[in-house]
Design an enzyme around this catalytic site. Structure first.
Site, PDB file in Angstrom:
ATOM      1  N   CYS A  67      -1.476  -4.071   3.477  1.00 17.63           N
ATOM      2  CA  CYS A  67      -2.271  -5.299   3.472  1.00 17.63           C
ATOM      3  C   CYS A  67      -1.554  -6.401   4.251  1.00 17.63           C
ATOM      4  O   CYS A  67      -2.111  -7.460   4.496  1.00 17.63           O
ATOM      5  CB  CYS A  67      -2.571  -5.763   2.046  1.00 17.63           C
ATOM      6  SG  CYS A  67      -1.109  -6.191   1.090  1.00 17.63           S
ATOM      7  N   HIS A  90       3.470  14.090   6.404  1.00 16.85           N
ATOM      8  CA  HIS A  90       3.184  15.496   6.134  1.00 16.85           C
ATOM      9  C   HIS A  90       3.709  16.279   7.332  1.00 16.85           C
ATOM     10  O   HIS A  90       3.267  16.053   8.463  1.00 16.85           O
ATOM     11  CB  HIS A  90       1.681  15.735   5.969  1.00 16.85           C
ATOM     12  CG  HIS A  90       1.047  14.804   4.993  1.00 16.85           C
ATOM     13  ND1 HIS A  90       1.134  14.996   3.627  1.00 16.85           N
ATOM     14  CD2 HIS A  90       0.350  13.659   5.172  1.00 16.85           C
ATOM     15  CE1 HIS A  90       0.493  14.003   3.011  1.00 16.85           C
ATOM     16  NE2 HIS A  90       0.015  13.188   3.935  1.00 16.85           N
ATOM     17  N   SER A 140       0.832  -1.199   0.000  1.00 17.27           N
ATOM     18  CA  SER A 140       0.000   0.000   0.000  1.00 17.27           C
ATOM     19  C   SER A 140       0.870   1.254   0.000  1.00 17.27           C
ATOM     20  O   SER A 140       1.472   1.578  -0.988  1.00 17.27           O
ATOM     21  CB  SER A 140      -1.023   0.033   1.123  1.00 17.27           C
ATOM     22  OG  SER A 140      -2.009   1.005   0.808  1.00 17.27           O
TER      23      SER A 140
END
Length: 146
Positions: A91, A76, A71
């Site tokens: 996953c 940020h 994934s």
């Protein structure tokens, strides 16, 4: 090994972090590179890291993401607010504590909140077991709401 659900999504909101480290583009890139390796994830592409300029109502900072076959991992940073937001979605099961510790230590986070979601609860890794679990949860909710 989980028998149901797509996988864990760990979200970290870090406060009172080291502003200098949050503003270090190369450190963000390095953390994305190292986290994916430490979690034994398969990088699809090298980390993409971008500084963004302050806009009205938005703080200056850095955004970075590494796409993994399992994934993604995204960071940020907001140096002037000493805040970092981190998403680790996979996953594949991974050591949540190790991932959290790695982020907290590297950015010298003073306080943090975590949220963990097991994404794709009905994703069939074992179809029969998933059916039983979901049916049981639905029966429980119907009894409580009924």
């Amino acid at each position: 090994m989980e028998l149901f659900g797509f996988g864990p999504h760990l979200m970290i909101d870090g406060y009172h972090a080291n502003a200098e480290k949050l503003g270090d583009l190369e450190l963000v890139r390095q953390v994305l590179e190292e986290l994916s390796e430490e979690m034994e994830m398969t990088k699809v592409l090298p980390p993409m890291v971008q500084c963004y300029a302050a806009q009205p109502g938005h703080a200056e900072g850095i955004t970075g993401v590494v796409l993994i076959a399992e994934s993604h991992i995204a960071l940020h940073t907001f140096p002037s607010q000493r805040f970092i937001s981190v998403d680790i979605f996979s996953c594949k099961q991974f050591d949540l504590g190790k991932a959290l510790k790695g982020v907290v230590e590297r950015f010298e986070i003073g306080r943090y909140e975590t949220h963990l979601i097991n994404r794709g609860k009905e994703y069939p890794k074992d179809i029969e077991l998933t059916r039983q679990i979901v049916a049981g949860e639905r029966e429980y909710l119907e009894a409580r709401l009924g």
